[in-house]
Design a protein around this motif. Structure first.
Motif: not given
Ligand code: SF4
Length: 686
Positions: A337-342, A440-444, A448-449
């Motif tokens: 919703r907040t646009g931070s889908s990545t 995408a998991t690694v990118r996430q 996040e870090l």
């Protein structure tokens, strides 16, 4: 923009805040001896992350219809208490919750409570490959009794405080068994022609409606396509949808496939959004019959809200149900919703910690979110302990999980990684066709870090010089991972022999004939990579075509022989010393990947003894004693892994204590589910 997703929708007078339904998942939390606390915590966290309407996992309306030992039965007061607590917790958090009313029929598994060792009940005695039983034919009395049990279940849901019920009528469970000619061979009031096969679902709906009255929302999950030979024909499916709408269904959720389907429906090999076409056809059938206002919910194989938006924008579907994506990321809705889908932790459709566990008794969780199902054990809020400083050595999956967990708990964290990029062995999987989401998991994690202000020092191999800094830390997590195991075989040093990591890194460098020694999950992934050529991922239409299927309403021939076409022309042999090829891959996925490899002509050899590797290939001795050469231009070793111990030795020598996780703790049968779970646990234990 997710304009379509974030519009409210009314289902039977209940206003749901957006168009994403959290679909039913059996969690194996339902019958824990904790009064429902874990179940309530699981759902609450999803509501806090933006879930609107949640549908629970199936609660059996009758003991004989329970799906297995971990399923709750509505007659059981303990289960009812757990459900009451869960419903209250969801409401306290501001969410809505529907109870799924369930009867497994011939899919009731051995150990089902209440079955007392008797065979499951079904419309007809048709053997089930899933439960490995021939069920008992239901008597008239048992049928009407089951209709009444659904009605009692709905009343119970109302009394327990639920906002709605969903009647489970798809995926090959009891109600679906009545609609399909395959499993309904009766010739009485409940079978014999299309109208009589529809009688049971319609009677169930009518009884449920009568029990709860007109003001309580009743959703019905029907099968859009059974995907089995002699399944419910499309015209009967469409007629059922119309009858259900006429009988008072407030929404139709459209599921696809049975547990016995020869077509994969929820595996990573299935392109996202493939099955929406069946929900769209149901909606059109409703419209044509004057029931176009009844909301239709598409389901199966969505993992991004952007996909839901696309389908909703098409206009033929009103809502989209997602289940596993809420395991992977409880906040998928709010983050999108907040646009931070990545920043969303994407569900990888691997099924390893969810669907595969749901068939047994182990608690369902998630590869990318090991907190799932353990929300009380590992709270997400910052720790009340004083803020500490921690080092995580290794940025594979285990290290990344440990680092983000420590940072989420409010600690200061630094990550050191010897390679030039994070992800460790998980990066290899991302190279396999159909597994692009793994990247995408690694990118996430990187994102996040970064957001948590955790520095990740890449290309930094920890050595004695780092000891003074490590000594200042409050704790160290060692997650240095694994390296390929090198077996002791004559010829192993020949130039055309390489380990799996090198083969993944440059598959184009391998010749037209390749022999893989080893038959575990890594060997299978590599075999897919080496035989896929340069073909891009399939579109939904290409996937259906590759299975000799077309969109409904055409008949769907169910042939086991069809599979995704090969994109390459490599001659590949996968061999294993003992056991089955592909062990370690979960049961819901193994058959799909093995079928694909066979369709690509990959030779699978088991129970061989490796004699030697020569310039021409691998000399093996088969069980019968026959000696033969498996010709190969390259020989790839996929013979397991061993822990990287160098940093552990440095820390031991310096007397720096550490908590090991992932491959650094134990390389035997390491998998990604275990790695992330150990990363989480190490962070909480340290
Ligand atoms: Fe998705 Fe795999 Fe997690 Fe299941 S275990 S929810 S399939 S990522």
């Amino acid at each position: 923009m997710l304009d379509q997703v974030f519009r409210p929708c009314v289902i039977g007078g209940l206003t749901v805040p957006h168009r994403i339904v959290m679909g039913a998942m059996h969690l194996n939390l339902e019958t824990l001896d904790d009064g429902g606390a874990a179940l309530a915590a699981f759902y609450t966290e999803r509501v806090r992350g933006g879930a609107g309407l949640i549908v629970t996992g199936g609660s059996a309306v009758d003991p004989a219809g329970s799906g297995g030992p971990g399923y709750g039965v509505l007659d059981d007061e303990k289960h009812r208490s757990a459900l009451r607590l869960a419903a209250r917790a969801v409401h306290d958090a501001g969410g809505l919750i529907a109870l799924q009313l369930f009867h497994a029929g011939r899919y009731a598994l051995p150990g089902t409570p209440g079955a007392d060792g008797a065979a499951p009940l079904a419309p007809s005695p048709v053997y089930s490959r899933f439960s490995r039983t021939v069920p008992r034919t239901m008597t008239e009395e048992q049928i009407t009794g089951t209709v009444a049990a659904f009605a009692r279940g709905a009343e119970g849901a109302y009394e327990l405080g639920f906002d709605a019920v969903e009647v489970m009528g798809s995926e090959g469970y009891l109600i679906n068994q009545f609609t399909a000619p395959l499993t309904n061979r009766r010739d009485d009031a409940w079978g014999g022609d299309a109208g009589r096969r529809r009688r049971f679902p319609v009677e169930v709906l009518r009884a449920v409606r009568a029990a709860v009255g007109p003001g309580f929302p009743v959703l019905f999950r029907m099968s859009g396509a059974d995907l089995v030979d002699d399944g419910t024909p499309w015209e009967e499916t469409a007629a059922l949808a119309v009858e259900l709408a006429g009988a008072g269904a407030d929404a139709l959720a459209v599921g696809v496939g049975w547990h016995e389907s020869p077509v994969p429906t929820v595996q990573a090999q299935v392109p996202a959004g493939t099955w929406a076409v069946y929900a769209q056809r149901v909606k059109r059938a409703l419209r044509a019959a004057g029931h176009g206002t009844v909301p239709v919910i598409a389901s199966n194989r969505f993992n991004r809200l952007a996909q839901a938006e696309e389908v909703l924008a098409g206009g033929d579907v009103d809502l989209v149900a997602m289940a596993r994506p809420f395991l992977a990321d409880p906040a998928i809705v709010d983050k999108s919703r907040t646009g931070s889908s990545t920043s969303v932790d994407l569900c990888l459709a691997c099924n390893e910690a969810c669907i595969d566990r749901s068939f047994g008794t182990e608690r369902v969780s998630c590869l990318v979110n090991p907190r799932a199902g353990h929300e009380r054990e590992f709270p997400a809020r910052p720790s009340p302990a004083p803020r500490g400083r921690y080092a995580v050595i290794g940025a594979g999956l285990a290290g990344l999980e440990a680092a983000r967990t420590l940072a989420r708990l409010g600690h200061e964290v630094e990550v050191y990684e010897a390679a030039d990029e994070p992800g460790g062995q998980f990066r290899l999987a991302a190279l396999v066709p159909g597994k692009a989401d793994f990247a995408a998991t690694v990118r996430q994690r990187e994102q996040e870090l970064d957001h948590l202000n955790v520095p990740v020092y890449l290309g930094h191999r920890i050595g004695a010089r780092d000891v003074p800094v490590l000594r200042t830390m409050d704790g160290v997590v060692l997650a240095t991972g694994v390296r390929p195991h090198r077996p002791d075989l004559p010829g192993i040093d020949l130039p055309h022999v390489l380990d799996y990591a090198r083969a993944f890194a440059d598959p184009g460098a391998l010749g037209p004939r390749v022999a893989i020694i080893g038959g575990g999950g890594i060997a299978i992934d590599l075999a897919h990579l080496l035989t896929s050529g340069s073909s891009p991922a399939l579109t939904p239409e290409e996937f259906l075509a590759s299975r000799a299927m077309t969109a409904p309403p055409e008949a769907v021939p169910m042939s086991r022989t069809t599979a995704a076409p090969a994109g390459g022309s490599r001659q590949l042999t996968v061999m294993r010393r003992s056991g089955r090829i592909g062990t370690g891959i979960g049961p819901s996925t193994r058959w799909v990947v093995m079928e694909e490899l066979r369709a690509r002509g990959v030779r699978l050899l088991t129970d061989v003894t490796y004699e030697e590797i020569t310039r021409d290939g691998v000399v093996v001795v088969e069980t019968g004693g026959e000696r033969r050469l498996v010709a190969a231009d390259h020989v790839v070793l996929a013979t397991g892994q061993e822990s990287r111990r160098e940093v552990a030795a440095v820390l031991h020598r310096a007397g720096v204590p550490f908590e090991a996780a992932g491959g650094a703790a134990d390389a035997r049968s390491l998998n990604a589910v275990r790695a992330t779970a150990q990363g989480l646990r190490a962070a909480h234990r340290i």
